[in-house]
Write a protein that holds these residues in place. Structure first.
Motif, PDB file in Angstrom:
ATOM      1  N   CYS A   1      -1.145  32.409 -39.267  1.00 13.99           N
ATOM      2  CA  CYS A   1      -2.002  31.429 -38.584  1.00 13.99           C
ATOM      3  C   CYS A   1      -2.002  30.100 -39.347  1.00 13.99           C
ATOM      4  O   CYS A   1      -1.785  29.038 -38.759  1.00 13.99           O
TER       5      CYS A   1
ATOM      6  N   GLY B   1      -6.111  26.228 -31.071  1.00 18.17           N
ATOM      7  CA  GLY B   1      -7.069  27.224 -30.586  1.00 18.17           C
ATOM      8  C   GLY B   1      -6.421  28.566 -30.321  1.00 18.17           C
ATOM      9  O   GLY B   1      -6.976  29.617 -30.673  1.00 18.17           O
TER      10      GLY B   1
ATOM     11  N   ALA C   1      -7.890  35.771 -34.958  1.00 18.69           N
ATOM     12  CA  ALA C   1      -9.202  36.423 -34.937  1.00 18.69           C
ATOM     13  C   ALA C   1      -9.135  37.739 -34.165  1.00 18.69           C
ATOM     14  O   ALA C   1      -9.749  38.741 -34.568  1.00 18.69           O
ATOM     15  N   LEU C   2      -8.393  37.763 -33.080  1.00 20.72           N
ATOM     16  CA  LEU C   2      -8.254  38.991 -32.289  1.00 20.72           C
ATOM     17  C   LEU C   2      -7.544  40.080 -33.083  1.00 20.72           C
ATOM     18  O   LEU C   2      -7.979  41.233 -33.089  1.00 20.72           O
TER      19      LEU C   2
ATOM     20  N   LEU D   1      -7.510  31.842 -32.313  1.00 19.49           N
ATOM     21  CA  LEU D   1      -8.041  32.925 -31.491  1.00 19.49           C
ATOM     22  C   LEU D   1      -7.181  34.178 -31.611  1.00 19.49           C
ATOM     23  O   LEU D   1      -7.705  35.297 -31.710  1.00 19.49           O
TER      24      LEU D   1
END
Length: 161
Positions: free
Chosen positions: A79, A130, A137-138, A134
Protein backbone atom coordinates in the motif's frame (compact mmCIF):
# COMPACT_ATOMS: atom_id res chain seq x y z
CA UNK A 1 1.08 28.65 -34.80
CA UNK A 2 0.56 32.33 -35.03
CA UNK A 3 3.11 34.93 -34.14
CA UNK A 4 0.47 37.21 -32.65
CA UNK A 5 1.07 35.89 -29.15
CA UNK A 6 3.52 38.65 -28.34
CA UNK A 7 6.75 36.68 -28.68
CA UNK A 8 7.69 37.94 -32.11
CA UNK A 9 8.15 35.93 -35.26
CA UNK A 10 9.19 32.32 -34.68
CA UNK A 11 11.63 30.61 -36.97
CA UNK A 12 10.84 27.27 -38.57
CA UNK A 13 13.26 25.64 -36.13
CA UNK A 14 11.45 27.24 -33.17
CA UNK A 15 8.11 26.03 -34.52
CA UNK A 16 9.31 22.47 -34.99
CA UNK A 17 10.91 22.42 -31.54
CA UNK A 18 7.67 23.67 -29.97
CA UNK A 19 5.70 20.98 -31.80
CA UNK A 20 8.20 18.37 -30.64
CA UNK A 21 8.07 19.63 -27.05
CA UNK A 22 4.27 19.65 -27.12
CA UNK A 23 4.13 16.07 -28.42
CA UNK A 24 6.68 14.87 -25.88
CA UNK A 25 4.79 16.49 -22.98
CA UNK A 26 1.48 14.99 -24.07
CA UNK A 27 3.10 11.54 -24.43
CA UNK A 28 4.70 11.84 -20.98
CA UNK A 29 1.40 12.80 -19.35
CA UNK A 30 -0.33 9.90 -21.07
CA UNK A 31 2.39 7.47 -19.96
CA UNK A 32 2.35 8.60 -16.33
CA UNK A 33 -1.45 8.51 -16.18
CA UNK A 34 -1.45 4.98 -17.59
CA UNK A 35 1.22 3.98 -15.06
CA UNK A 36 -0.93 5.32 -12.22
CA UNK A 37 -3.76 3.06 -13.32
CA UNK A 38 -1.40 0.11 -13.65
CA UNK A 39 -0.02 0.71 -10.15
CA UNK A 40 -3.56 0.63 -8.77
CA UNK A 41 -4.41 -2.50 -10.75
CA UNK A 42 -1.25 -4.30 -9.64
CA UNK A 43 -1.96 -3.43 -6.02
CA UNK A 44 -5.48 -4.88 -6.30
CA UNK A 45 -4.11 -8.09 -7.81
CA UNK A 46 -1.57 -8.38 -5.01
CA UNK A 47 -4.33 -7.74 -2.45
CA UNK A 48 -6.37 -10.56 -4.01
CA UNK A 49 -3.36 -12.86 -3.77
CA UNK A 50 -2.85 -11.84 -0.14
CA UNK A 51 -6.51 -12.61 0.59
CA UNK A 52 -5.99 -16.06 -0.91
CA UNK A 53 -2.88 -16.43 1.26
CA UNK A 54 -4.89 -15.40 4.32
CA UNK A 55 -7.43 -18.10 3.51
CA UNK A 56 -4.73 -20.74 2.98
CA UNK A 57 -2.11 -19.85 5.58
CA UNK A 58 -3.84 -18.31 8.58
CA UNK A 59 -5.09 -20.93 10.99
CA UNK A 60 -7.41 -19.68 13.74
CA UNK A 61 -6.69 -22.78 15.85
CA UNK A 62 -3.00 -22.00 16.24
CA UNK A 63 -2.82 -19.13 18.72
CA UNK A 64 0.93 -18.52 18.37
CA UNK A 65 0.68 -18.00 14.61
CA UNK A 66 2.66 -15.10 13.16
CA UNK A 67 1.63 -15.62 9.54
CA UNK A 68 -1.24 -13.17 9.66
CA UNK A 69 1.08 -10.42 10.89
CA UNK A 70 3.50 -11.11 8.03
CA UNK A 71 0.62 -10.87 5.55
CA UNK A 72 -0.58 -7.63 7.15
CA UNK A 73 2.95 -6.17 7.01
CA UNK A 74 3.27 -7.15 3.33
CA UNK A 75 -0.14 -5.62 2.63
CA UNK A 76 0.76 -2.26 4.14
CA UNK A 77 4.20 -2.27 2.51
CA UNK A 78 2.50 -2.75 -0.88
CA UNK A 79 0.00 0.00 0.00
CA UNK A 80 2.70 2.50 0.98
CA UNK A 81 4.83 1.67 -2.05
CA UNK A 82 1.80 2.05 -4.33
CA UNK A 83 0.82 5.37 -2.77
CA UNK A 84 4.37 6.64 -3.21
CA UNK A 85 4.46 5.48 -6.85
CA UNK A 86 1.14 7.17 -7.63
CA UNK A 87 2.29 10.37 -5.92
CA UNK A 88 5.57 10.45 -7.87
CA UNK A 89 3.71 9.92 -11.14
CA UNK A 90 1.26 12.68 -10.21
CA UNK A 91 4.18 15.05 -9.67
CA UNK A 92 5.49 14.12 -13.12
CA UNK A 93 2.05 14.76 -14.61
CA UNK A 94 1.93 18.20 -12.96
CA UNK A 95 5.38 19.02 -14.35
CA UNK A 96 4.25 17.93 -17.82
CA UNK A 97 1.18 20.14 -17.58
CA UNK A 98 3.29 23.13 -16.57
CA UNK A 99 5.54 22.49 -19.55
CA UNK A 100 2.51 22.33 -21.84
CA UNK A 101 1.30 25.65 -20.46
CA UNK A 102 4.63 27.22 -21.38
CA UNK A 103 4.53 25.77 -24.89
CA UNK A 104 0.93 26.92 -25.34
CA UNK A 105 1.98 30.47 -24.48
CA UNK A 106 3.64 30.61 -27.90
CA UNK A 107 0.46 29.57 -29.70
CA UNK A 108 -1.76 32.09 -31.42
CA UNK A 109 -4.84 33.88 -30.19
CA UNK A 110 -7.40 31.46 -31.74
CA UNK A 111 -5.79 28.53 -29.95
CA UNK A 112 -5.61 30.47 -26.68
CA UNK A 113 -9.31 31.33 -26.91
CA UNK A 114 -10.28 27.72 -27.49
CA UNK A 115 -7.97 26.45 -24.79
CA UNK A 116 -9.24 28.93 -22.22
CA UNK A 117 -12.59 27.08 -21.99
CA UNK A 118 -12.75 25.65 -18.48
CA UNK A 119 -12.62 21.90 -18.01
CA UNK A 120 -12.99 19.82 -14.86
CA UNK A 121 -9.96 18.93 -12.79
CA UNK A 122 -8.55 15.47 -13.10
CA UNK A 123 -8.28 13.99 -9.61
CA UNK A 124 -8.18 10.30 -10.49
CA UNK A 125 -5.07 9.87 -8.38
CA UNK A 126 -7.12 10.60 -5.26
CA UNK A 127 -9.52 7.80 -6.13
CA UNK A 128 -6.53 5.48 -6.59
CA UNK A 129 -5.22 6.51 -3.16
CA UNK A 130 -8.58 5.57 -1.65
CA UNK A 131 -8.72 2.25 -3.45
CA UNK A 132 -5.23 1.33 -2.27
CA UNK A 133 -5.88 2.22 1.36
CA UNK A 134 -9.32 0.60 1.37
CA UNK A 135 -7.89 -2.57 -0.18
CA UNK A 136 -5.12 -2.73 2.41
CA UNK A 137 -7.62 -2.18 5.22
CA UNK A 138 -9.82 -4.97 3.84
CA UNK A 139 -6.92 -7.44 3.66
CA UNK A 140 -5.87 -6.47 7.20
CA UNK A 141 -9.39 -6.94 8.51
CA UNK A 142 -9.73 -10.33 6.76
CA UNK A 143 -6.41 -11.52 8.19
CA UNK A 144 -7.29 -10.43 11.73
CA UNK A 145 -10.81 -11.81 11.40
CA UNK A 146 -9.44 -15.18 10.31
CA UNK A 147 -6.79 -15.24 13.05
CA UNK A 148 -8.75 -13.81 15.97
CA UNK A 149 -12.39 -13.74 14.92
CA UNK A 150 -12.45 -9.93 14.75
CA UNK A 151 -15.70 -9.31 12.93
CA UNK A 152 -17.08 -5.96 11.92
CA UNK A 153 -19.94 -4.79 14.13
CA UNK A 154 -23.06 -5.15 12.04
CA UNK A 155 -26.58 -4.13 13.04
CA UNK A 156 -28.80 -6.90 14.31
CA UNK A 157 -31.38 -8.18 11.87
CA UNK A 158 -34.86 -6.81 12.40
CA UNK A 159 -37.45 -9.45 13.24
CA UNK A 160 -40.30 -9.95 10.84
CA UNK A 161 -43.75 -9.04 12.22
Amino acid sequence: MDSTSGFGELSDLDRSELQMAYGACVADIELFTRQQWWAGAYALVIYALLLAAVHQLVDPVTEASWRHWVLVAITWAICLYGLLAIKRMQISIAVGRRRLDRVRAYFGRPFQEIWSIARPREDIHRMLYGVMVLGAALVTWMALDKAYGVALPLPAPTPLP
